[in-house]
Design an enzyme around this catalytic site. Structure first.
Site, short mmCIF file in Angstrom:
data_model
loop_
_atom_site.label_atom_id
_atom_site.label_comp_id
_atom_site.label_asym_id
_atom_site.label_seq_id
_atom_site.Cartn_x
_atom_site.Cartn_y
_atom_site.Cartn_z
NE ARG A 1 35.51 -39.74 -28.77
CZ ARG A 1 36.56 -38.93 -28.94
NH1 ARG A 1 37.53 -38.91 -28.05
NH2 ARG A 1 36.63 -38.17 -30.00
NE ARG B 1 40.04 -34.09 -31.22
CZ ARG B 1 38.90 -34.61 -31.61
NH1 ARG B 1 38.46 -34.41 -32.84
NH2 ARG B 1 38.19 -35.36 -30.79
CE LYS C 1 32.87 -37.01 -37.50
NZ LYS C 1 34.01 -37.77 -36.96
NE ARG D 1 36.63 -33.57 -27.83
CZ ARG D 1 35.96 -34.06 -28.87
NH1 ARG D 1 35.94 -33.39 -30.01
NH2 ARG D 1 35.31 -35.18 -28.78
NE ARG E 1 29.11 -39.45 -32.56
CZ ARG E 1 29.88 -38.36 -32.65
NH1 ARG E 1 29.42 -37.27 -33.20
NH2 ARG E 1 31.12 -38.39 -32.20
P1 ADP Z 1 36.84 -35.40 -36.14
O1 ADP Z 1 36.04 -34.13 -36.10
O2 ADP Z 1 36.43 -36.31 -37.26
O3 ADP Z 1 36.89 -36.10 -34.82
P2 ADP Z 1 39.22 -33.65 -36.33
O4 ADP Z 1 38.95 -32.75 -37.48
O5 ADP Z 1 39.07 -33.09 -34.97
O6 ADP Z 1 38.35 -35.01 -36.50
O7 ADP Z 1 40.69 -34.24 -36.53
C1 ADP Z 1 41.25 -35.17 -35.60
C2 ADP Z 1 42.75 -34.87 -35.44
O8 ADP Z 1 43.44 -35.24 -36.65
C3 ADP Z 1 43.08 -33.40 -35.20
O9 ADP Z 1 44.17 -33.33 -34.32
C4 ADP Z 1 43.45 -32.87 -36.60
O10 ADP Z 1 44.39 -31.79 -36.53
C5 ADP Z 1 44.09 -34.08 -37.23
N1 ADP Z 1 43.85 -34.17 -38.69
C6 ADP Z 1 42.73 -33.79 -39.36
N2 ADP Z 1 42.86 -34.04 -40.70
C7 ADP Z 1 44.08 -34.62 -40.85
C8 ADP Z 1 44.80 -35.12 -42.01
N3 ADP Z 1 44.27 -35.10 -43.24
N4 ADP Z 1 46.03 -35.65 -41.80
C9 ADP Z 1 46.57 -35.68 -40.55
N5 ADP Z 1 45.95 -35.23 -39.43
C10 ADP Z 1 44.72 -34.70 -39.57
P1 ADP Z 2 34.50 -36.73 -32.36
O1 ADP Z 2 35.72 -35.90 -32.38
O2 ADP Z 2 34.63 -38.09 -31.76
O3 ADP Z 2 33.82 -36.80 -33.68
P2 ADP Z 2 32.35 -35.13 -31.17
O4 ADP Z 2 32.83 -33.82 -30.73
O5 ADP Z 2 31.57 -35.23 -32.41
O6 ADP Z 2 33.59 -36.10 -31.21
O7 ADP Z 2 31.48 -35.80 -30.01
C1 ADP Z 2 31.94 -35.84 -28.68
C2 ADP Z 2 30.89 -36.56 -27.82
O8 ADP Z 2 29.66 -35.83 -27.84
C3 ADP Z 2 30.52 -37.97 -28.30
O9 ADP Z 2 31.42 -38.96 -27.82
C4 ADP Z 2 29.12 -38.11 -27.69
O10 ADP Z 2 29.16 -38.39 -26.31
C5 ADP Z 2 28.54 -36.71 -27.86
N1 ADP Z 2 27.85 -36.56 -29.16
C6 ADP Z 2 28.20 -35.73 -30.19
N2 ADP Z 2 27.34 -35.85 -31.21
C7 ADP Z 2 26.42 -36.78 -30.84
C8 ADP Z 2 25.28 -37.35 -31.47
N3 ADP Z 2 24.91 -37.00 -32.73
N4 ADP Z 2 24.56 -38.28 -30.79
C9 ADP Z 2 24.90 -38.63 -29.53
N5 ADP Z 2 25.97 -38.15 -28.89
C10 ADP Z 2 26.74 -37.22 -29.52
#
Ligand code: ADP
Ligand code: ADP
Ligand code: ZN
Length: 221
Positions: free
Chosen positions: A172, A128, A14, A161, A89
């Site tokens: 998660r 990541r 995302k 992270r 969420r």
């Molecule tokens: P989210 O925000 O949904 O948690 P991220 O964008 O941070 O996901 O991506 C999670 C991990 O996967 C990161 O290390 C990113 O570089 C990697 N990643 C994202 N898109 C892809 C893809 N299409 N194929 C392989 N790895 C990916």
């Molecule tokens: P991910 O890579 O898992 O998508 P995020 O960066 O979106 O992680 O979220 C990291 C943490 O921040 C979550 O595990 C939660 O504790 C908190 N968080 C983020 N967005 C929300 C939300 N919309 N509601 C509640 N907690 C949240």
């Protein structure tokens, strides 16, 4: 097009996709996780409150989360549309968002769901790495930086992270299926859901996402 709500489990891509889509559409990327991490770095009351939940991989309570995001999307840069990443969420957050948007004559235009199986998510999240300076997202396996430990965008330092360890990732994912997956039905019922295969290359996911966004009517009727 107004609000794009990116759905998908942690690690689906995302954040990666939201940054690209924000450039493509010229509207801001608002990530609730980034807002919490920014508060934490500045040691605000909100950041310190959120920390214990984030460290466990639990959700921060709806009332503080909703207040933080609704405040952010009320800023002038959000007038032409927003890409929401990580919010809503819970069903409670989704309803609160809709209520706030209706009151402002605005709407969610599309909710793309980026699908990736769990075993792949675990591998992606533990590999990541994030830039401390600009927030760019890398992956040691699938998207490595050219110079190890250094951001290719801004030369900033890359870090892992605290919540990207296997134990917290498991919680998660559990939390995602329990609290967030019901949103798939919520947006499906409103005819806003579009499924995107998140196991393609980053570029191919982006192409599918742009097509999904453009397939929806732009106005809030
Ligand atoms: P989210 O925000 O949904 O948690 P991220 O964008 O941070 O996901 O991506 C999670 C991990 O996967 C990161 O290390 C990113 O570089 C990697 N990643 C994202 N898109 C892809 C893809 N299409 N194929 C392989 N790895 C990916
Ligand atoms: P991910 O890579 O898992 O998508 P995020 O960066 O979106 O992680 O979220 C990291 C943490 O921040 C979550 O595990 C939660 O504790 C908190 N968080 C983020 N967005 C929300 C939300 N919309 N509601 C509640 N907690 C949240
Ligand atoms: Zn950087």
């Amino acid at each position: 097009m107004d609000f794009v709500v990116l759905l998908g489990p942690p690690g689906a891509g995302k954040g990666t996709q939201a940054k690209l889509l924000a450039q493509e559409l010229g509207i801001p990327h608002v990530s609730s996780g980034d807002l919490f991490r920014d508060n934490l770095a500045r040691k605000t009351e909100l950041g310190l409150l959120a920390k214990s939940f984030m460290d466990r991989g639990d959700l921060v309570p709806d009332d503080v989360t909703v207040r933080m995001v609704i405040d952010r999307i009320g800023h002038p840069d959000c007038e032409a549309g927003v890409i929401l990443d990580g919010f809503p969420r819970t069903l409670g957050q989704a309803v609160a968002l809709d209520d706030a948007l209706v009151a402002a004559g605005r709407c969610v235009s599309v909710a793309p769901l980026i699908q990736v199986p769990d075993d792949v998510l675990m591998d992606r999240l533990t590999a990541r790495r994030i830039c401390r300076q600009c927030g760019a997202v890398f992956n040691l396996v699938s998207n490595p930086p050219e110079v190890p430990g250094v951001c290719g965008e801004c030369q900033g330092e890359l870090y892992q992270r605290d919540d990207d360890n296997s134990e917290t990732v498991r919680n998660r994912l559990y939390t995602y299926y329990r609290d967030t997956a019901p949103l798939i039905g919520y947006y499906f019922a409103r005819k806003l859901l579009v499924e995107v295969d998140g196991q393609q290359s980053i570029d191919d996911v982006q192409t599918a996402l742009v097509a999904a966004v453009r397939s929806m009517p732009g106005d809030c009727q």
